[in-house]
Design a protein around this motif. Structure first.
Motif, PDB file in Angstrom:
ATOM      1  N   TYR A  53     -14.141  27.992  58.923  1.00 32.96           N
ATOM      2  CA  TYR A  53     -14.276  28.805  57.805  1.00 32.96           C
ATOM      3  C   TYR A  53     -12.591  29.026  57.192  1.00 32.96           C
ATOM      4  N   PHE A  54     -11.575  29.233  58.112  1.00 31.04           N
ATOM      5  CA  PHE A  54     -10.492  29.294  57.661  1.00 31.04           C
ATOM      6  C   PHE A  54      -9.985  27.912  57.014  1.00 31.04           C
ATOM      7  N   VAL A  55     -10.061  26.962  57.720  1.00 28.10           N
ATOM      8  CA  VAL A  55      -9.549  25.656  57.006  1.00 28.10           C
ATOM      9  C   VAL A  55      -9.984  25.411  55.638  1.00 28.10           C
ATOM     10  N   ILE A  56     -11.466  25.788  55.328  1.00 30.10           N
ATOM     11  CA  ILE A  56     -11.720  25.627  54.030  1.00 30.10           C
ATOM     12  C   ILE A  56     -11.096  26.632  53.148  1.00 30.10           C
ATOM     13  N   THR A 103      -9.486  18.020  57.306  1.00 32.01           N
ATOM     14  CA  THR A 103     -10.478  19.318  57.690  1.00 32.01           C
ATOM     15  C   THR A 103     -11.072  19.015  59.187  1.00 32.01           C
ATOM     16  N   ALA A 104     -11.205  17.999  59.442  1.00 30.36           N
ATOM     17  CA  ALA A 104     -11.836  18.057  60.994  1.00 30.36           C
ATOM     18  C   ALA A 104     -10.456  18.155  62.047  1.00 30.36           C
ATOM     19  N   LEU A 105      -9.483  17.436  61.756  1.00 29.84           N
ATOM     20  CA  LEU A 105      -8.251  17.709  62.469  1.00 29.84           C
ATOM     21  C   LEU A 105      -7.686  19.190  62.533  1.00 29.84           C
ATOM     22  N   ALA A 106      -7.710  19.707  61.419  1.00 28.70           N
ATOM     23  CA  ALA A 106      -7.021  21.109  61.204  1.00 28.70           C
ATOM     24  C   ALA A 106      -8.127  22.131  62.141  1.00 28.70           C
ATOM     25  N   THR A 107      -9.431  21.612  61.752  1.00 27.52           N
ATOM     26  CA  THR A 107     -10.372  22.833  62.487  1.00 27.52           C
ATOM     27  C   THR A 107     -10.190  22.654  64.060  1.00 27.52           C
TER      28      THR A 107
END
Length: 340
Positions: A42-45, A23-27
């Motif tokens: 939001y989009f990552v979640i 989640t942290a890396l994608a954000t």
């Protein structure tokens, strides 16, 4: 460095760290691509958990498509792994509880001539320690799961349930027990437990705790063999009644001995019953040696052997054994040698 818990708990923690990292890396990747932090998170979640809402921003560039594909693949894999770890952890916990309960029930079913302690509060804990020091087998019955976990952590046998219910006391082995101590800090509950236990086992020695002085008669009428008021007597006295009933009654259950105790007190002396634990340095010592080491502050006047034999005038050469109850006269205000 502490190791992670083995089995399902280690998988669960690993899954949580993996999902946090993805989640942290994608954000961060979406932020570096020009999105603001709120939109990126939001989009990552919604992507990771495959909700399927519309895109926050158009995914038009090869870089954004690569980030999105990586988020979907790695994130969905992480969610599947984490879900499996959660199910495994919950199932493992329930299986542990099931087998733990069955194992404890099997151990209790093998017990005979043991003691049942109803209530594991301050008095119950002290009583359990005293009985353990005296080498008595016992099982603790309480409704509170946290208190039972604390007792189990100390190596005590436990059984969860309401001791006012017949089936709970039967599971604790009341039909095979030699004594029951109800030390719940509620007089009404102690009366109900006493009534229930007495109806199940007419020969059972029942020692009940009385919080209010007015409850003693009710407890005796309900079937209690003895009633103690911990504010005046304490857990040690309850343990003495269970471990050494003959010696305990010898010390203060007759008018003569109560008068003797009062007379000794006026002379600065106290009459006590001490339990000798297996690891005591005095286990295996003679009465003569104990009194010599005490330098006049302690005198042994009786011994209650573990097998029930009572020596009222023990010879100086008599050896103290682990599990004995020793009746001593001590000087008030003087610390006695640690026997228990």
């Amino acid at each position: 460095m502490n190791r992670l818990p083995a089995g399902p708990w280690r998988n669960l923690i690993a899954g949580l760290f993996y999902m946090l990292a993805i989640t942290a890396l994608a954000t961060l990747a979406y932020v570096l691509a020009g999105w603001n932090l709120a939109d990126a998170f939001y989009f990552v979640i919604i992507t990771v958990f495959t909700v399927g809402y519309e895109e926050v921003h158009p995914i038009h560039s090869p870089e954004l498509r690569a980030i999105t594909i990586g988020t979907i693949v790695l994130g969905s894999t992480g969610v599947i792994f984490l879900t499996g770890a959660l199910v495994q952890a919950f199932t493992y916990t329930q299986i542990q509880q099931l087998f733990g309960t069955k194992r404890m029930k099997t151990q209790i079913e093998k017990m005979s001539g043991h003691v049942i302690i109803c209530g594991y509060g301050r008095i119950g804990e002290a009583l359990a320690e005293e009985l353990q020091a005296g080498g008595a087998a016992f099982v603790i019955v309480d409704l509170d799961e946290a208190r039972l976990a604390q007792a189990a952590a100390q190596g005590f046998r436990t059984w969860q349930g309401d001791a006012t219910i017949e089936s709970v006391l039967e599971d604790a082995g009341v039909l095979r027990a030699r004594a029951l101590a109800t030390v719940v800090p509620n007089d009404a509950v102690n009366v109900f437990i006493t009534l229930t236990a007495r109806s199940l086992n007419k020969e059972l020695e029942i020692i009940a705790r009385g919080v209010s002085p007015n409850t003693k008669g009710k407890l005796l009428h309900a079937g209690a063999s003895s009633v103690v008021e911990p504010t005046h007597i304490g857990a040690e006295r309850i343990a003495q009644l269970i471990l050494f009933p003959q010696t305990s009654r010898f010390t203060d259950d007759t008018r003569r001995m109560r008068a003797l105790g009062a007379g000794l007190h006026t002379l600065g002396l106290e009459l006590e019953v001490l339990a000798v634990s297996p690891d005591s340095p005095l286990a295996g010592a003679s009465i003569e040696k104990i009194e010599q080491d005490a330098i006049g502050s302690l005198f042994v006047i009786a011994i209650n052997r573990k097998n029930g034999e009572t020596l009222t005038r023990p010879a100086p050469a008599t050896i103290i054994e682990a599990g004995d109850g020793v009746v001593v006269v001590t000087r008030s205000g003087r610390s006695t040698p640690k026997i228990s």
